[in-house]
Design a protein around this motif. Structure first.
Motif, PDB file in Angstrom:
ATOM      1  N   ARG A 145     -51.062  13.656 -17.734  1.00 53.81           N
ATOM      2  CA  ARG A 145     -50.691  12.264 -17.427  1.00 53.81           C
ATOM      3  C   ARG A 145     -49.646  12.183 -16.311  1.00 53.81           C
ATOM      4  NH1 ARG A 145     -48.943  10.401 -23.306  1.00 53.81           N
ATOM      5  NH2 ARG A 145     -47.854  12.404 -23.083  1.00 53.81           N
ATOM      6  N   ILE A 146     -49.028  13.312 -15.969  1.00 52.81           N
ATOM      7  CA  ILE A 146     -47.976  13.329 -14.949  1.00 52.81           C
ATOM      8  C   ILE A 146     -48.585  13.447 -13.557  1.00 52.81           C
ATOM      9  CG2 ILE A 146     -45.957  14.547 -14.058  1.00 52.81           C
ATOM     10  CD1 ILE A 146     -45.428  15.539 -16.898  1.00 52.81           C
ATOM     11  N   LYS A 147     -48.163  12.556 -12.669  1.00 58.83           N
ATOM     12  CA  LYS A 147     -48.551  12.628 -11.260  1.00 58.83           C
ATOM     13  C   LYS A 147     -47.272  12.722 -10.430  1.00 58.83           C
ATOM     14  CE  LYS A 147     -52.723   9.835 -11.995  1.00 58.83           C
ATOM     15  NZ  LYS A 147     -53.422   8.571 -11.632  1.00 58.83           N
ATOM     16  N   TYR A 148     -47.163  13.784  -9.659  1.00 61.37           N
ATOM     17  CA  TYR A 148     -45.962  14.022  -8.854  1.00 61.37           C
ATOM     18  C   TYR A 148     -46.259  13.677  -7.395  1.00 61.37           C
ATOM     19  CZ  TYR A 148     -42.332  16.652  -6.369  1.00 61.37           C
ATOM     20  OH  TYR A 148     -41.306  17.030  -5.521  1.00 61.37           O
ATOM     21  N   ILE A 149     -45.452  12.790  -6.821  1.00 57.43           N
ATOM     22  CA  ILE A 149     -45.611  12.377  -5.428  1.00 57.43           C
ATOM     23  C   ILE A 149     -44.288  12.605  -4.714  1.00 57.43           C
ATOM     24  CG2 ILE A 149     -46.075  10.449  -3.845  1.00 57.43           C
ATOM     25  CD1 ILE A 149     -47.258  10.172  -7.405  1.00 57.43           C
ATOM     26  N   LYS A 150     -44.314  13.415  -3.661  1.00 57.63           N
ATOM     27  CA  LYS A 150     -43.091  13.666  -2.896  1.00 57.63           C
ATOM     28  C   LYS A 150     -43.142  12.912  -1.577  1.00 57.63           C
ATOM     29  CE  LYS A 150     -39.826  17.162  -1.403  1.00 57.63           C
ATOM     30  NZ  LYS A 150     -39.393  18.576  -1.513  1.00 57.63           N
ATOM     31  N   LEU A 151     -42.121  12.079  -1.337  1.00 51.41           N
ATOM     32  CA  LEU A 151     -42.048  11.306  -0.103  1.00 51.41           C
ATOM     33  C   LEU A 151     -41.552  12.189   1.037  1.00 51.41           C
ATOM     34  CD1 LEU A 151     -40.508   7.974  -1.487  1.00 51.41           C
ATOM     35  CD2 LEU A 151     -42.910   8.659  -1.329  1.00 51.41           C
ATOM     36  N   LYS A 152     -41.978  11.893   2.251  1.00 55.96           N
ATOM     37  CA  LYS A 152     -41.607  12.710   3.406  1.00 55.96           C
ATOM     38  C   LYS A 152     -40.195  12.419   3.900  1.00 55.96           C
ATOM     39  CE  LYS A 152     -46.347  13.310   5.044  1.00 55.96           C
ATOM     40  NZ  LYS A 152     -47.302  13.103   6.164  1.00 55.96           N
ATOM     41  N   LYS A 153     -39.709  11.217   3.601  1.00 56.15           N
ATOM     42  CA  LYS A 153     -38.349  10.843   4.009  1.00 56.15           C
ATOM     43  C   LYS A 153     -37.618  10.219   2.841  1.00 56.15           C
ATOM     44  CE  LYS A 153     -39.292   9.992   8.932  1.00 56.15           C
ATOM     45  NZ  LYS A 153     -39.198   8.975  10.033  1.00 56.15           N
ATOM     46  N   ASN A 154     -36.310  10.389   2.812  1.00 59.13           N
ATOM     47  CA  ASN A 154     -35.477   9.785   1.776  1.00 59.13           C
ATOM     48  C   ASN A 154     -35.287   8.306   2.091  1.00 59.13           C
ATOM     49  OD1 ASN A 154     -32.318   9.110   0.996  1.00 59.13           O
ATOM     50  ND2 ASN A 154     -33.414  10.250  -0.573  1.00 59.13           N
ATOM     51  N   LYS A 155     -35.819   7.440   1.208  1.00 63.51           N
ATOM     52  CA  LYS A 155     -35.766   6.000   1.458  1.00 63.51           C
ATOM     53  C   LYS A 155     -35.023   5.235   0.364  1.00 63.51           C
ATOM     54  CE  LYS A 155     -38.429   5.684   5.209  1.00 63.51           C
ATOM     55  NZ  LYS A 155     -39.729   4.983   5.149  1.00 63.51           N
ATOM     56  N   GLY A 156     -34.589   5.900  -0.702  1.00 61.06           N
ATOM     57  CA  GLY A 156     -33.873   5.213  -1.773  1.00 61.06           C
ATOM     58  C   GLY A 156     -34.761   4.932  -2.974  1.00 61.06           C
ATOM     59  N   ALA A 157     -34.106   4.687  -4.119  1.00 59.23           N
ATOM     60  CA  ALA A 157     -34.820   4.516  -5.392  1.00 59.23           C
ATOM     61  C   ALA A 157     -35.739   3.301  -5.384  1.00 59.23           C
ATOM     62  CB  ALA A 157     -33.820   4.424  -6.537  1.00 59.23           C
ATOM     63  N   SER A 158     -35.308   2.204  -4.772  1.00 54.50           N
ATOM     64  CA  SER A 158     -36.145   0.992  -4.767  1.00 54.50           C
ATOM     65  C   SER A 158     -37.433   1.208  -3.989  1.00 54.50           C
ATOM     66  CB  SER A 158     -35.365  -0.184  -4.168  1.00 54.50           C
ATOM     67  OG  SER A 158     -34.350  -0.601  -5.046  1.00 54.50           O
ATOM     68  N   PHE A 159     -37.334   1.890  -2.862  1.00 60.68           N
ATOM     69  CA  PHE A 159     -38.535   2.205  -2.081  1.00 60.68           C
ATOM     70  C   PHE A 159     -39.471   3.080  -2.907  1.00 60.68           C
ATOM     71  CE2 PHE A 159     -41.055   4.741   0.839  1.00 60.68           C
ATOM     72  CZ  PHE A 159     -41.478   3.821   1.780  1.00 60.68           C
ATOM     73  N   ALA A 160     -38.910   4.082  -3.596  1.00 57.57           N
ATOM     74  CA  ALA A 160     -39.713   4.981  -4.431  1.00 57.57           C
ATOM     75  C   ALA A 160     -40.391   4.211  -5.562  1.00 57.57           C
ATOM     76  CB  ALA A 160     -38.834   6.097  -4.982  1.00 57.57           C
ATOM     77  N   ARG A 161     -39.666   3.304  -6.202  1.00 54.75           N
ATOM     78  CA  ARG A 161     -40.267   2.490  -7.270  1.00 54.75           C
ATOM     79  C   ARG A 161     -41.412   1.641  -6.718  1.00 54.75           C
ATOM     80  NH1 ARG A 161     -34.635   1.354  -8.639  1.00 54.75           N
ATOM     81  NH2 ARG A 161     -34.003   2.734 -10.357  1.00 54.75           N
ATOM     82  N   ASN A 162     -41.219   1.081  -5.535  1.00 54.17           N
ATOM     83  CA  ASN A 162     -42.276   0.253  -4.942  1.00 54.17           C
ATOM     84  C   ASN A 162     -43.533   1.059  -4.666  1.00 54.17           C
ATOM     85  OD1 ASN A 162     -40.632  -1.986  -5.031  1.00 54.17           O
ATOM     86  ND2 ASN A 162     -40.031  -1.879  -2.871  1.00 54.17           N
ATOM     87  N   ILE A 163     -43.365   2.298  -4.207  1.00 55.46           N
ATOM     88  CA  ILE A 163     -44.524   3.175  -4.011  1.00 55.46           C
ATOM     89  C   ILE A 163     -45.235   3.379  -5.345  1.00 55.46           C
ATOM     90  CG2 ILE A 163     -45.247   5.535  -3.455  1.00 55.46           C
ATOM     91  CD1 ILE A 163     -44.589   3.913  -0.987  1.00 55.46           C
ATOM     92  N   GLY A 164     -44.458   3.621  -6.389  1.00 55.91           N
ATOM     93  CA  GLY A 164     -45.031   3.802  -7.719  1.00 55.91           C
ATOM     94  C   GLY A 164     -45.814   2.586  -8.184  1.00 55.91           C
ATOM     95  N   ILE A 165     -45.252   1.398  -7.961  1.00 56.06           N
ATOM     96  CA  ILE A 165     -45.940   0.157  -8.345  1.00 56.06           C
ATOM     97  C   ILE A 165     -47.262   0.034  -7.600  1.00 56.06           C
ATOM     98  CG2 ILE A 165     -45.830  -2.369  -8.216  1.00 56.06           C
ATOM     99  CD1 ILE A 165     -42.746  -2.070  -8.566  1.00 56.06           C
ATOM    100  N   GLN A 166     -47.244   0.323  -6.301  1.00 52.48           N
ATOM    101  CA  GLN A 166     -48.429   0.151  -5.465  1.00 52.48           C
ATOM    102  C   GLN A 166     -49.561   1.119  -5.821  1.00 52.48           C
ATOM    103  OE1 GLN A 166     -46.434   0.588  -1.729  1.00 52.48           O
ATOM    104  NE2 GLN A 166     -45.881  -1.572  -1.569  1.00 52.48           N
ATOM    105  N   ILE A 167     -49.227   2.344  -6.234  1.00 54.20           N
ATOM    106  CA  ILE A 167     -50.277   3.323  -6.525  1.00 54.20           C
ATOM    107  C   ILE A 167     -50.621   3.391  -8.010  1.00 54.20           C
ATOM    108  CG2 ILE A 167     -49.590   4.722  -4.536  1.00 54.20           C
ATOM    109  CD1 ILE A 167     -48.366   6.727  -6.510  1.00 54.20           C
ATOM    110  N   SER A 168     -49.884   2.664  -8.834  1.00 53.74           N
ATOM    111  CA  SER A 168     -50.127   2.724 -10.279  1.00 53.74           C
ATOM    112  C   SER A 168     -51.491   2.149 -10.624  1.00 53.74           C
ATOM    113  CB  SER A 168     -49.033   1.953 -11.027  1.00 53.74           C
ATOM    114  OG  SER A 168     -49.074   0.565 -10.710  1.00 53.74           O
ATOM    115  N   THR A 169     -52.057   2.652 -11.734  1.00 51.26           N
ATOM    116  CA  THR A 169     -53.375   2.181 -12.187  1.00 51.26           C
ATOM    117  C   THR A 169     -53.314   1.533 -13.567  1.00 51.26           C
ATOM    118  OG1 THR A 169     -53.907   4.361 -13.124  1.00 51.26           O
ATOM    119  CG2 THR A 169     -54.559   3.959 -10.831  1.00 51.26           C
ATOM    120  N   GLY A 170     -52.115   1.428 -14.145  1.00 55.96           N
ATOM    121  CA  GLY A 170     -51.969   0.832 -15.458  1.00 55.96           C
ATOM    122  C   GLY A 170     -51.985  -0.691 -15.419  1.00 55.96           C
TER     123      GLY A 170
END
Length: 277
Positions: free
Chosen positions: A85-110
Motif C-alpha cells: 500500500r506504500i507508494k514512495y515519491i521523491k521530488l527533484k527539488k525541495n519545495k516545502g511540506a505544503s507543495f508535497a501535500r498538494n502533489i499527494g492530493i493530485q496523484i491520490s486515488t482514494g
C-alpha cells in the motif's frame, strides 16, 4: 398518561439509544482512503509514523510518502517496509511540506484523504473512527482531537475544552475566528472537496488554518470528539519559528475569507497563535 403515549416515549428512547450505534456498525469499510505523508530528512522518525498508519484497523489504504528531496536515508528505510500500500515519491527539488501535500492530493486515488506528518503518531483506530463518523453524519470533512506533546515535558489536547463547547453547538466558524484548532493531521476529507482547494504554498506556517478557513464555510463538517493523533513538537520543529508565524499571520490578513467574524482583527493578531502547524 395513557398506554399509547407511554409506548411512544419508550420507543423514542430506544431509538436514541440504539439506532446510531446500529448504523455505525453497519457502515462498510470498502472505500479507499489515501494517507499523505510529506517528509524531509526525517529518517529518524518516519518509520514509526508510517507504522502507525500500516497498523490501522481500516485496511483499504493508499499510503503516499512524498519525499521533499531529502538527503538522508529515508528512501532506504522505506524500501524495507513490506507493504504494497506504500507508494514512495521523491521530488527533484525541495519545495516545502505544503507543495508535497498538494502533489499527494493530485496523484491520490482514494475517495477520501487524510494527512500524517513524519514525526507524529496515529492511534490505531484513527481512520476507521473518522470514516464512520463522516459517513454517519453525511459530512464532507471530519476532524478529531489531537494531543500535542512539547519536548516530552507537557501535553495539551486540541480543541481545548472551552473550544469544544462552541463546536458542540455547531458554531465551528465562530470558534475558528478566535484561533485555529484543526491541525492538518486531524483532517479527514472527501477528495472531491479538497482537490480544488489545495494548500497555499506561500504560507511558511498556518497552512492548515488557511485551508480550513477556505473549505469549511462551503461544506458539511463533523467532529470526532476523541484524541486520535499524537503530535510531537521538539526544538527543531517548524512550529517554533516565530518569524514564520508572524509572516503567515500577515498573509492571512491579506486574504478574503467567506466567513463573518465578530472579531475583525483576529487574522492579523499573533496573540491568537494557540495551535499552528
Amino acid at each position: 398518561m395513557n398506554l399509547r403515549l407511554i409506548l411512544k416515549i419508550i420507543g423514542f428512547i430506544l431509538l436514541k439509544l440504539f439506532l446510531p450505534k446500529s448504523i455505525e456498525n453497519n457502515i462498510s469499510l470498502d472505500d479507499k482512503v489515501s494517507v499523505i505523508i510529506p517528509t524531509y530528512n526525517r529518517g529518524n522518525s518516519i518509520i514509526k509514523s508510517i507504522n502507525s498508519v500500516i497498523s490501522q484497523t481500516y485496511h483499504n489504504l493508499e499510503i503516499l510518502v512524498i519525499d521533499d528531496c531529502s538527503i538522508d536515508n529515508i528512501e532506504t528505510l522505506i524500501s524495507k517496509l513490506n507493504d504494497s500500500r506504500i507508494k514512495y515519491i521523491k521530488l527533484k527539488k525541495n519545495k516545502g511540506a505544503s507543495f508535497a501535500r498538494n502533489i499527494g492530493i493530485q496523484i491520490s486515488t482514494g475517495k477520501y484523504i487524510t494527512f500524517q506528518d513524519s514525526d507524529d503518531i496515529y492511534h490505531s483506530n484513527k481512520i476507521e473512527k473518522q470514516y464512520k463518523n463522516l459517513v454517519k453524519k453525511k459530512s464532507d470533512l471530519d476532524f478529531c482531537n489531537v494531543c500535542l506533546h512539547f519536548n516530552d515535558s507537557f501535553e495539551v489536547i486540541f480543541p481545548r475544552d472551552y473550544q469544544q463547547k462552541n463546536i458542540r453547538r455547531k458554531k465551528i466558524l465562530d470558534e475558528l475566528c478566535n484561533g485555529n484548532f484543526i491541525s492538518t493531521q486531524s483532517i479527514f476529507v472527501k477528495k472531491n472537496i479538497i482537490k480544488d482547494n489545495l494548500f497555499d504554498i506561500n504560507f511558511p506556517r498556518l497552512q492548515d488554518y488557511d485551508l480550513v478557513l477556505r473549505i469549511i464555510p462551503n461544506c458539511r463538517v463533523s467532529y470526532s470528539k476523541e484524541v486520535l493523533v499524537d503530535l510531537y513538537r521538539n526544538k527543531d520543529s517548524l512550529g517554533n519559528d516565530q518569524t514564520k508565524l508572524n509572516q503567515s499571520f500577515y498573509l492571512l490578513s491579506l486574504k478574503k475569507y467567506n466567513i463573518n467574524c465578530r472579531n475583525d482583527s483576529f487574522l492579523s493578531s499573533p496573540l491568537n497563535s494557540r495551535f499552528y502547524e
